[in-house]
Design an enzyme around this catalytic site. Structure first.
Site, PDB file in Angstrom:
ATOM      1  N   ASP A  37       0.876  -1.222   0.000  1.00  0.00           N
ATOM      2  CA  ASP A  37      -0.003  -0.017   0.078  1.00  0.00           C
ATOM      3  C   ASP A  37       0.933   1.225   0.025  1.00  0.00           C
ATOM      4  OD1 ASP A  37      -2.047  -1.731   0.280  1.00  0.00           O
ATOM      5  OD2 ASP A  37      -2.738  -0.931   2.344  1.00  0.00           O
ATOM      6  N   ASP A  38       0.325   2.281  -0.460  1.00  0.00           N
ATOM      7  CA  ASP A  38       1.004   3.749  -0.276  1.00  0.00           C
ATOM      8  C   ASP A  38       2.344   3.730  -0.983  1.00  0.00           C
ATOM      9  OD1 ASP A  38      -1.501   4.399   0.539  1.00  0.00           O
ATOM     10  OD2 ASP A  38      -0.899   4.004   2.558  1.00  0.00           O
ATOM     11  N   CYS A  77      -7.556   0.563  -0.782  1.00  0.00           N
ATOM     12  CA  CYS A  77      -7.215  -0.911  -0.225  1.00  0.00           C
ATOM     13  C   CYS A  77      -8.151  -1.921  -0.983  1.00  0.00           C
ATOM     14  CB  CYS A  77      -7.206  -0.845   1.109  1.00  0.00           C
ATOM     15  SG  CYS A  77      -6.241   0.607   2.027  1.00  0.00           S
ATOM     16  N   HIS A 138      -8.399  -7.044   4.413  1.00  0.00           N
ATOM     17  CA  HIS A 138      -9.216  -6.033   4.050  1.00  0.00           C
ATOM     18  C   HIS A 138     -10.327  -6.127   2.889  1.00  0.00           C
ATOM     19  CE1 HIS A 138      -9.394  -1.215   4.282  1.00  0.00           C
ATOM     20  NE2 HIS A 138     -10.118  -1.768   4.881  1.00  0.00           N
TER      21      HIS A 138
END
Ligand code: NAG
Ligand code: NAG
Length: 277
Positions: A37-38, A77, A138
């Site tokens: 992520d990110d 996400c 998630h």
């Protein structure tokens, strides 16, 4: 809101999806997929970053291939993970978030990746592979009850799961603040303050008459709202920062310290078992 959530998720989280081959006469390759992520393309040495040292990733790039065109199905996400697991647009599995947040932010949410979706892990399992997901899921957890696990990784073809069911919000780390406080910054506090001051002034000047009951109930509502908000923030980690091994909760709330290392160790252990086979 989705904007404020994105910016506040300071922690990089890795999803490791391992697939290793069971005992079999023909040699077939093992797979290890990583989702981070990110992370920007400019953060890695192999893409030209000279200030951050990412030696191991650079080596992977050097010994393998380095792709220069990438298209993600979503910048968030939940939908991007749905696409990553299924190879389909997230809207097809109902995982494209059109709400203000766009991802699950409480583990009690009854939604998730539908169990009839064909995931990469399911296909690999049909081919005799052993599968594991380590890191962040998630993509939902339960449907009707708190233990039916209809959206859990085990419902999606994973033999093994070690990780967090939600995202790693700042709220999960004791002393690191709350992403929900950022929501307050989106309230037009100045405008509201000016409005209240103006009304008070007009009332004092006798231009308008404010009923005492109206003022009191307004103050009471704001107070009740603030208390509910405070309770939500304080209780958030207990209900939402959950670390699981398969279907068992192993830490609640989890300790963030060394969590990345623990996940890495789990991943290495699983890979070592693959190599033994
Ligand atoms: C390397 O990545 C960091 C983190 O994104 C960034 O602050 C820095 O400017 C980058 N350095 C270069 C030379 O691109
Ligand atoms: C995290 O790792 C450090 C260094 O190995 C260790 O000193 C510390 O006790 C660990 N913390 C937890 C919570 O496991």
């Amino acid at each position: 809101m989705s904007d404020f959530l994105n910016k506040s998720q300071c922690c990089v989280f890795v999803l490791l999806l391992h697939v290793c081959h069971a005992v079999d006469n023909e040699k077939r390759p093992n797979f290890l997929l990583m989702m981070v992520d990110d992370m920007g393309i400019g953060d890695l040495g192999c893409y030209g970053n000279t200030t951050l040292r990412t030696l191991n990733i650079d080596r992977l790039a050097q010994e393998g291939v380095r792709l220069t065109q990438h298209i993600a199905a979503a910048p968030l996400c939940t939908p991007s993970r749905a696409a990553f697991q299924t190879g389909r647009y997230p809207i097809r599995s109902g995982m494209a978030g059109f709400g203000p947040v766009g991802v699950y932010i409480i583990s009690a949410a009854s939604g998730g990746l539908p169990s009839e979706e064909v995931t990469f892990a399911k296909v690999a399992k049909q081919q005799g592979y052993q599968t594991a997901l380590i890191g962040k899921w998630h993509l939902g957890l339960n449907c009707e009850r708190s233990d039916d696990y209809c959206h859990h990784p085990s419902a999606h073809g994973f033999d093994y799961f070690y990780g967090i069911t939600m995202t790693h919000l700042r709220d999960c780390r004791h002393g690191h603040g709350s992403v929900f406080y950022n929501a307050l910054a989106h309230l037009p506090l100045k405008t509201m303050g000016v409005g209240v001051a103006t009304m008070a002034l007009l009332h004092a000047m006798g231009v308008v008459t404010l009923q005492r009951r109206l003022v009191l109930s307004l103050v009471a509502s704001v107070g009740v709202g603030a208390v509910i908000f405070g309770l939500f923030v304080v209780s958030f980690p207990v209900f939402n920062c959950i670390l699981m091994r398969n279907r068992e909760v192993v830490e609640q709330p989890y300790v963030s310290e060394n969590l990345t290392q623990r996940m890495t160790d789990e991943a290495v252990q699983f890979l070592a078992k693959c190599v033994e086979l």
